[in-house]
Enzyme design. Structure first.
Site, PDB file in Angstrom:
ATOM      1  N   ALA A  95      76.302  81.438  57.521  1.00 55.51           N
ATOM      2  CA  ALA A  95      76.666  80.918  56.195  1.00 55.51           C
ATOM      3  C   ALA A  95      75.585  79.972  55.674  1.00 55.51           C
ATOM      4  O   ALA A  95      75.179  80.049  54.504  1.00 55.51           O
ATOM      5  CB  ALA A  95      78.010  80.197  56.276  1.00 55.51           C
ATOM      6  N   TYR A  98      78.846  79.805  61.273  1.00 50.11           N
ATOM      7  CA  TYR A  98      78.325  78.637  60.534  1.00 50.11           C
ATOM      8  C   TYR A  98      76.842  78.829  60.202  1.00 50.11           C
ATOM      9  O   TYR A  98      76.411  78.622  59.066  1.00 50.11           O
ATOM     10  CB  TYR A  98      78.540  77.398  61.399  1.00 50.11           C
ATOM     11  CG  TYR A  98      78.020  76.091  60.830  1.00 50.11           C
ATOM     12  CD1 TYR A  98      78.773  75.359  59.916  1.00 50.11           C
ATOM     13  CD2 TYR A  98      76.792  75.576  61.232  1.00 50.11           C
ATOM     14  CE1 TYR A  98      78.314  74.150  59.422  1.00 50.11           C
ATOM     15  CE2 TYR A  98      76.325  74.366  60.738  1.00 50.11           C
ATOM     16  CZ  TYR A  98      77.090  73.658  59.838  1.00 50.11           C
ATOM     17  OH  TYR A  98      76.630  72.450  59.346  1.00 50.11           O
ATOM     18  N   ALA A  99      76.053  79.252  61.200  1.00 46.33           N
ATOM     19  CA  ALA A  99      74.618  79.420  60.991  1.00 46.33           C
ATOM     20  C   ALA A  99      74.340  80.517  59.962  1.00 46.33           C
ATOM     21  O   ALA A  99      73.445  80.376  59.119  1.00 46.33           O
ATOM     22  CB  ALA A  99      73.930  79.742  62.320  1.00 46.33           C
ATOM     23  N   GLY A 105      83.727  68.568  49.252  1.00 39.97           N
ATOM     24  CA  GLY A 105      83.845  68.107  50.652  1.00 39.97           C
ATOM     25  C   GLY A 105      83.583  66.621  50.744  1.00 39.97           C
ATOM     26  O   GLY A 105      83.021  66.122  51.726  1.00 39.97           O
ATOM     27  N   ALA A 106      84.036  65.893  49.717  1.00 40.45           N
ATOM     28  CA  ALA A 106      83.577  64.508  49.493  1.00 40.45           C
ATOM     29  C   ALA A 106      84.166  63.478  50.447  1.00 40.45           C
ATOM     30  O   ALA A 106      83.787  62.313  50.399  1.00 40.45           O
ATOM     31  CB  ALA A 106      83.878  64.105  48.044  1.00 40.45           C
ATOM     32  N   ILE A 154      73.278  64.508  62.608  1.00 41.05           N
ATOM     33  CA  ILE A 154      73.602  63.316  61.830  1.00 41.05           C
ATOM     34  C   ILE A 154      74.880  62.711  62.420  1.00 41.05           C
ATOM     35  O   ILE A 154      75.817  63.434  62.770  1.00 41.05           O
ATOM     36  CB  ILE A 154      73.811  63.675  60.333  1.00 41.05           C
ATOM     37  CG1 ILE A 154      72.627  64.497  59.786  1.00 41.05           C
ATOM     38  CG2 ILE A 154      74.048  62.419  59.509  1.00 41.05           C
ATOM     39  CD1 ILE A 154      71.266  63.835  59.845  1.00 41.05           C
ATOM     40  N   SER A 181      71.821  73.400  56.681  1.00 45.65           N
ATOM     41  CA  SER A 181      71.808  72.851  58.043  1.00 45.65           C
ATOM     42  C   SER A 181      70.612  73.415  58.799  1.00 45.65           C
ATOM     43  O   SER A 181      70.159  74.530  58.517  1.00 45.65           O
ATOM     44  CB  SER A 181      73.090  73.257  58.780  1.00 45.65           C
ATOM     45  OG  SER A 181      72.973  72.950  60.155  1.00 45.65           O
TER      46      SER A 181
HETATM   47  N1  LIG Z   1      76.936  65.998  60.453  1.00 46.83           N
HETATM   48  C1  LIG Z   1      75.876  66.757  60.742  1.00 46.83           C
HETATM   49  O1  LIG Z   1      75.167  66.528  61.731  1.00 46.83           O
HETATM   50  C2  LIG Z   1      75.502  67.895  59.820  1.00 46.83           C
HETATM   51  C3  LIG Z   1      74.365  68.616  60.136  1.00 46.83           C
HETATM   52  C4  LIG Z   1      73.974  69.650  59.304  1.00 46.83           C
HETATM   53  C5  LIG Z   1      74.715  69.941  58.165  1.00 46.83           C
HETATM   54  N2  LIG Z   1      75.828  69.230  57.882  1.00 46.83           N
HETATM   55  C6  LIG Z   1      76.557  69.584  56.654  1.00 46.83           C
HETATM   56  O2  LIG Z   1      76.748  68.437  55.858  1.00 46.83           O
HETATM   57  C7  LIG Z   1      77.914  68.606  55.061  1.00 46.83           C
HETATM   58  C8  LIG Z   1      78.782  67.365  55.200  1.00 46.83           C
HETATM   59  O3  LIG Z   1      79.161  67.278  56.560  1.00 46.83           O
HETATM   60  P1  LIG Z   1      79.710  65.953  57.251  1.00 46.83           P
HETATM   61  O4  LIG Z   1      78.839  65.665  58.383  1.00 46.83           O
HETATM   62  O5  LIG Z   1      79.986  64.941  56.210  1.00 46.83           O
HETATM   63  O6  LIG Z   1      81.010  66.597  57.912  1.00 46.83           O
HETATM   64  P2  LIG Z   1      82.528  66.195  57.890  1.00 46.83           P
HETATM   65  O7  LIG Z   1      83.214  67.130  58.804  1.00 46.83           O
HETATM   66  O8  LIG Z   1      82.612  64.731  58.128  1.00 46.83           O
HETATM   67  O9  LIG Z   1      82.906  66.530  56.367  1.00 46.83           O
HETATM   68  C9  LIG Z   1      83.124  67.813  55.891  1.00 46.83           C
HETATM   69  C10 LIG Z   1      84.134  67.680  54.760  1.00 46.83           C
HETATM   70  O10 LIG Z   1      84.382  69.006  54.268  1.00 46.83           O
HETATM   71  C11 LIG Z   1      85.780  69.095  54.071  1.00 46.83           C
HETATM   72  N3  LIG Z   1      86.185  70.489  54.136  1.00 46.83           N
HETATM   73  C12 LIG Z   1      86.300  71.305  55.223  1.00 46.83           C
HETATM   74  N4  LIG Z   1      86.728  72.507  54.841  1.00 46.83           N
HETATM   75  C13 LIG Z   1      86.897  72.452  53.497  1.00 46.83           C
HETATM   76  C14 LIG Z   1      87.319  73.375  52.528  1.00 46.83           C
HETATM   77  N5  LIG Z   1      87.708  74.626  52.830  1.00 46.83           N
HETATM   78  N6  LIG Z   1      87.364  72.975  51.239  1.00 46.83           N
HETATM   79  C15 LIG Z   1      86.994  71.723  50.899  1.00 46.83           C
HETATM   80  N7  LIG Z   1      86.603  70.804  51.762  1.00 46.83           N
HETATM   81  C16 LIG Z   1      86.549  71.173  53.058  1.00 46.83           C
HETATM   82  C17 LIG Z   1      86.443  68.267  55.142  1.00 46.83           C
HETATM   83  O11 LIG Z   1      87.747  67.883  54.756  1.00 46.83           O
HETATM   84  C18 LIG Z   1      85.480  67.094  55.228  1.00 46.83           C
HETATM   85  O12 LIG Z   1      85.853  66.038  54.368  1.00 46.83           O
HETATM   86  C19 LIG Z   1      78.589  69.885  55.558  1.00 46.83           C
HETATM   87  O13 LIG Z   1      78.269  70.936  54.685  1.00 46.83           O
HETATM   88  C20 LIG Z   1      77.947  70.110  56.909  1.00 46.83           C
HETATM   89  O14 LIG Z   1      77.955  71.478  57.273  1.00 46.83           O
HETATM   90  C21 LIG Z   1      76.240  68.199  58.687  1.00 46.83           C
END
Ligand SMILES: NC(=O)c1ccc[n+]([C@@H]2O[C@H](COP(=O)([O-])OP(=O)(O)OC[C@H]3O[C@@H](n4cnc5c(N)ncnc54)[C@H](O)[C@@H]3O)[C@@H](O)[C@H]2O)c1
Length: 246
Positions: free
Chosen positions: A156, A153-154, A13-14, A185, A140
């Protein structure tokens, strides 16, 4: 600062807000990077920006819901860099949907991206992780507390927390395995939520602001580093105090 020279990070998910910050930080710290994401074009552009020569960065399309894509990412890490030192599972999908009208497909899609994907990449990477390596799963705050309109989501993310502890037991003493649980975030993922409840949530947060992607990346770098050499099976909360305050 930590020296990750000669080490290799595999990050899923980079192309996300938090995950790009992780990639940037590990790159600055000297690591080789293998980056995968569903969004192939976006990730390719980001990889080229990070390392125009492509010496220390390799990218590939990776759908977290497909186990074959996880196997391909590990294969690429082995071919390019001889193995993996750090695995960070960042792929995530956060969609609004109440339980009463959630379809089977919506449930499966979210569980697939956020939970199946963690299992697939951890299973594939386990044999390729070098001794002294570290895994960090991004969970999360929702996985601890539940989340209105995000039951899938929760659920998972909660499962990722217990999966992390199980994997920590299985990979010890060779590899440490931990999780981080970000709160709010500042990334595109939470824009819809902030539109509805932003000021209220920030007010409830003792530190009175959103976290930055860099603040999550730094905790993950710490957990991968030797400074966390006796930390395994743990979860680090990164939420400015929101978890304890509301
Ligand atoms: N942003 C927040 O506030 C927050 C809070 C808690 C947890 N998170 C977790 O942090 C991690 C990164 O999140 P982020 O904020 O960078 O979100 P984001 O939405 O900016 O990035 C998520 C990335 O995952 C990719 N993705 C989605 N479905 C996919 C799949 N099936 N296969 C491969 N890639 C896939 C997307 O293309 C995207 O690049 C996630 O796991 C998210 O659940 C984020």
């Amino acid at each position: 600062m930590f020296d990750f020279g000669g080490k290799t990070l595999l990050l899923t998910g980079a192309n996300g807000g938090i995950t790009r910050a992780i990639a940037r930080l590990f790159h600055v710290l000297g690591a080789n990077l293998v980056l995968s994401d569903l969004n192939e074009a976006g990730l390719k552009g980001f990889g080229a920006e990070l390392d125009p020569a492509g010496t220390r960065v390799a990218t590939l399309k990776g759908d977290a819901t497909k186990s074959a894509d996880s196997d391909a990412a590990v294969k690429l890490a082995q071919e390019r860099f001889g193995g993996i030192d750090f695995l960070v599972t960042g792929a995530g999908l956060y969609r609004d949907q109440v339980i009463a009208t959630m379809t089977d497909e919506q449930w499966r899609q979210t569980i697939g991206a956020n939970l199946d994907g963690v299992f697939y990449i951890c299973r594939a990477a386990s044999p390729a992780l070098r001794d002294g390596g570290a895994v960090v799963n991004i969970a999360s705050m929702a996985g601890h507390r539940g989340s209105h309109q995000h039951a899938h989501y929760a659920a998972a993310k909660g499962a990722v927390l217990s999966f992390t502890r199980s994997l920590a037991l299985e990979l010890a003493p060779r590899v440490r395995v931990n999780a981080v649980s970000p709160g709010l975030i500042d990334t595109p993922m939470v824009v819809p939520l902030l539109k509805v409840r932003g000021p209220q949530l920030i007010d409830q947060t003792p530190l009175k602001r959103l976290g930055t992607p860099e603040e999550v990346a730094r905790v993950i770098a710490f957990l991968c580093s030797d400074w966390a050499s006796f930390v395994t099976g743990e979860t680090v909360h990164i939420n400015g105090g929101l978890y304890i305050a509301s």
